[in-house]
Design a protein around this motif. Structure first.
Motif, PDB file in Angstrom:
ATOM      1  N   GLY A 112       0.829  -1.205   0.000  1.00  0.00           N
ATOM      2  CA  GLY A 112       0.000   0.000   0.000  1.00  0.00           C
ATOM      3  C   GLY A 112       0.861   1.251   0.000  1.00  0.00           C
ATOM      4  O   GLY A 112       0.529   2.251  -0.650  1.00  0.00           O
ATOM      5  N   THR A 113       1.973   1.190   0.722  1.00  0.00           N
ATOM      6  CA  THR A 113       2.898   2.328   0.752  1.00  0.00           C
ATOM      7  C   THR A 113       3.418   2.621  -0.653  1.00  0.00           C
ATOM      8  O   THR A 113       3.477   3.778  -1.078  1.00  0.00           O
ATOM      9  N   ASP A 138      -1.499   5.014   9.171  1.00  0.00           N
ATOM     10  CA  ASP A 138      -0.317   4.167   9.119  1.00  0.00           C
ATOM     11  C   ASP A 138       0.865   5.022   8.631  1.00  0.00           C
ATOM     12  O   ASP A 138       0.679   5.909   7.788  1.00  0.00           O
ATOM     13  N   THR A 141       1.501   6.040   4.863  1.00  0.00           N
ATOM     14  CA  THR A 141       0.928   7.231   4.215  1.00  0.00           C
ATOM     15  C   THR A 141       1.969   8.346   4.172  1.00  0.00           C
ATOM     16  O   THR A 141       2.215   8.955   3.123  1.00  0.00           O
ATOM     17  N   ASP A 209      -6.305   7.502   0.246  1.00  0.00           N
ATOM     18  CA  ASP A 209      -5.706   6.361   0.941  1.00  0.00           C
ATOM     19  C   ASP A 209      -6.855   5.494   1.444  1.00  0.00           C
ATOM     20  O   ASP A 209      -7.418   5.718   2.507  1.00  0.00           O
ATOM     21  N   CYS A 211      -6.528   2.281   1.929  1.00  0.00           N
ATOM     22  CA  CYS A 211      -5.837   1.034   2.299  1.00  0.00           C
ATOM     23  C   CYS A 211      -6.650   0.178   3.270  1.00  0.00           C
ATOM     24  O   CYS A 211      -6.459  -1.027   3.345  1.00  0.00           O
ATOM     25  N   GLN A 212      -7.555   0.814   4.029  1.00  0.00           N
ATOM     26  CA  GLN A 212      -8.370   0.049   4.992  1.00  0.00           C
ATOM     27  C   GLN A 212      -9.811  -0.086   4.506  1.00  0.00           C
ATOM     28  O   GLN A 212     -10.663  -0.547   5.265  1.00  0.00           O
ATOM     29  N   SER A 233      -4.149  -1.541   0.315  1.00  0.00           N
ATOM     30  CA  SER A 233      -3.077  -2.377   0.863  1.00  0.00           C
ATOM     31  C   SER A 233      -3.580  -3.807   1.025  1.00  0.00           C
ATOM     32  O   SER A 233      -4.717  -4.024   1.448  1.00  0.00           O
ATOM     33  N   LYS A 238      -4.657  -6.812   6.590  1.00  0.00           N
ATOM     34  CA  LYS A 238      -5.763  -6.155   5.889  1.00  0.00           C
ATOM     35  C   LYS A 238      -6.838  -7.161   5.474  1.00  0.00           C
ATOM     36  O   LYS A 238      -6.605  -8.362   5.474  1.00  0.00           O
TER      37      LYS A 238
HETATM   38  C1  LIG Z   1      -1.795  -0.432   5.799  1.00  0.00           C
HETATM   39  C2  LIG Z   1      -1.922   1.009   5.472  1.00  0.00           C
HETATM   40  C3  LIG Z   1      -1.017   1.682   4.643  1.00  0.00           C
HETATM   41  C4  LIG Z   1       0.240   1.044   4.120  1.00  0.00           C
HETATM   42  O1  LIG Z   1       0.023  -0.134   3.440  1.00  0.00           O
HETATM   43  P1  LIG Z   1       1.206  -1.246   3.430  1.00  0.00           P
HETATM   44  O2  LIG Z   1       0.671  -2.293   2.512  1.00  0.00           O
HETATM   45  O3  LIG Z   1       1.368  -1.720   4.816  1.00  0.00           O
HETATM   46  O4  LIG Z   1       2.415  -0.597   2.905  1.00  0.00           O
HETATM   47  C5  LIG Z   1      -1.254   3.000   4.361  1.00  0.00           C
HETATM   48  N1  LIG Z   1      -2.322   3.641   4.852  1.00  0.00           N
HETATM   49  C6  LIG Z   1      -3.208   3.048   5.661  1.00  0.00           C
HETATM   50  C7  LIG Z   1      -4.382   3.806   6.159  1.00  0.00           C
HETATM   51  C8  LIG Z   1      -3.031   1.704   6.010  1.00  0.00           C
HETATM   52  O5  LIG Z   1      -3.888   1.122   6.842  1.00  0.00           O
END
Ligand SMILES: *Cc1c(COP(=O)(O)O)cnc(C)c1O
Length: 450
Positions: A112-113, A138, A141, A209, A211-212, A233, A238
């Protein structure tokens, strides 16, 4: 009496009627209110509400189909996505994930990064530029912005939703702002109408973002498809998990082509080496483990939402506990975490740590989540780096330092309680009742808390 193996309802039957109750119908139906005034808190030596262990994420989702998929990839020898660029597991996953989210394109990445970082690069953001984001996230971000040697400018939260606040974003916009990166924390939507209005007024692109927030919808659109680009992510914790992994989604042909090229170390789809980029390709093993989850990921998303709605309908009636605000129009959430605010005034002034200890003793795993990113060492570190000293004016660096004062974020960090969405929100209604019963039991016995 072997209490360990009893379900919560059996266990209550045993408590109320002795061991003969095991043969009787269950006395406490799911959702039934219990009178906890005669109960002793487990933290004080009483019987816990729950003694059964909870399932573990992601081990609980390993099935034969997943193992068969991974084995097939292993045997094929096509382990990199370039071995099978059209029908490989990564390419297939990208197509299916795009279709499921309603985006035109999806590009897989190694995390996700990396997904966020590729977006920062694809928008041409460089040293001297600023990106406004949330402190309550996280570190990935923040890292995605720092990797471009750009300056993260933090904007404070809406205390009730834990989300970055649109009015706070507006105050942080400067001539150097090149993107806004809202974070849908816990998997729930930011106030996207308000954020898009601020962004559109100044013509600043939005990188979501998400990712969640897989599959969560805001006013009919999935999170990640409202801004210019959206990031996900697939890290092991996740809701769709591959150990590590990520994805960018978007509708803009040119921009998404650039996203592909940058994550492919600057090599475009024609094989020409045309720009700067790290190698961030998702591999075929990751593709195979992700593909095997997609169908059930939607079912799980729905189950988490059903359980979260049920939890909130009960928790909101317990004084001192307030579920995370879901903005109007956000009719679902990714529920990476289920969260609520704890107000100790209603719990005999017991600190959150003590409340969590009491909840843990009742058999409910919960925690306090994160503190704001403004409290970590990177803030001092970047101010000492030549690249930041050279590329930013004194005024800009002062603007950055000022952006680290975030009272609402501090309040949120100190009062939020989270329950893991992965395993726990996939439980049965009786499992949710265990959580509610434990909270009600502690509330009823709050005078014994401190
Ligand atoms: C997990 C997460 C990330 C980073 O994702 P990775 O796959 O761990 O690099 C970024 N932002 C949020 C809100 C996340 O929960």
């Amino acid at each position: 009496m072997k209490k360990k193996n009893y379900t919560r309802r059996k266990f209550i039957s045993v408590l109320s009627a002795g061991s003969a109750a095991l043969a009787l119908p269950l006395t406490a139906a799911a959702g039934q209110q219990r009178n906890w005034s005669a109960a002793k808190l487990a933290i004080s030596g009483g019987a816990p509400v729950r003694t059964q262990p909870w399932p573990q994420w992601p081990a609980m989702i390993v099935d034969d189909a997943m193992l068969a998929n991974i084995t097939a990839t292993t045997k094929s020898g096509a382990w990199s996505r370039i071995n099978n660029p059209v029908n490989g597991t990564v390419a297939s996953f990208e197509k299916k994930y795009a279709a499921l989210t309603g985006a035109k394109y999806c590009v897989g990445t190694g995390s996700g990064t990396q997904a966020l970082g590729v977006c920062v690069d694809a928008l041409g953001i460089q040293p001297g530029d600023e990106v406004i984001t949330s402190p309550y996230t996280d570190f990935g971000t923040i890292s995605s912005i720092l990797s471009a040697r750009a300056l993260p400018i933090l904007a404070d939260l809406d205390y009730k939703s834990y989300q970055i606040d649109a009015a706070a974003i507006e105050k942080k916009i400067s001539p150097n702002t090149k993107a806004i990166m809202p974070v849908h924390i816990m998997g729930s939507a930011c106030n996207m109408d308000a954020i898009m209005a601020v962004a559109n007024k100044k013509n600043i692109p939005v990188i979501e973002d998400a990712c969640q927030a897989n599959f969560a919808k805001y006013k009919g659109q999935q999170l990640g498809t409202i801004g210019k680009l959206g990031c996900f992510s697939f890290q092991g914790s996740k809701q769709i998990a591959a150990g590590e992994g990520g994805a960018v989604i978007g509708n803009d042909d040119v921009l998404m082509d650039r996203v592909y090229t940058i994550q492919n170390h600057g090599t475009n789809k024609k094989g020409q080496n045309i720009t700067i980029g790290q190698k961030m390709r998702m591999n075929e093993f990751e593709g195979s483990i992700l593909l095997s989850q997609l169908e059930h990921a939607v079912e799980r998303f729905e189950k988490r939402n059903e359980n979260a709605r049920y939890l909130s309908s009960k928790i909101k009636n317990i004084p001192g506990l307030t579920p995370q605000l879901q903005y109007e129009g956000s009719n679902s959430s990714g529920y990476y975490l289920y969260s609520f605010t704890y107000d100790k005034k209603h719990f005999n002034n017991a600190d959150r740590a003590l409340f969590l200890k009491a909840l843990g003793a009742e058999g409910i795993p919960a925690g306090g989540y994160i503190k704001g990113m403004q409290h970590d060492l990177w803030t001092d570190h970047i101010l000492q780096l030549d690249t930041y000293k050279k590329n930013y004016s004194k005024q800009q660096l002062q603007f950055f330092k000022d952006s680290l004062q975030l009272p609402n974020c501090d309040k949120v960090s100190d009062t939020v309680i989270v329950i893991s969405g992965g395993a726990i929100l996939l439980g049965s209604k009786a499992d949710m009742d265990d959580i509610i019963n434990a909270l009600e039991k502690i509330y009823t016995n709050r005078n014994n808390l401190s």
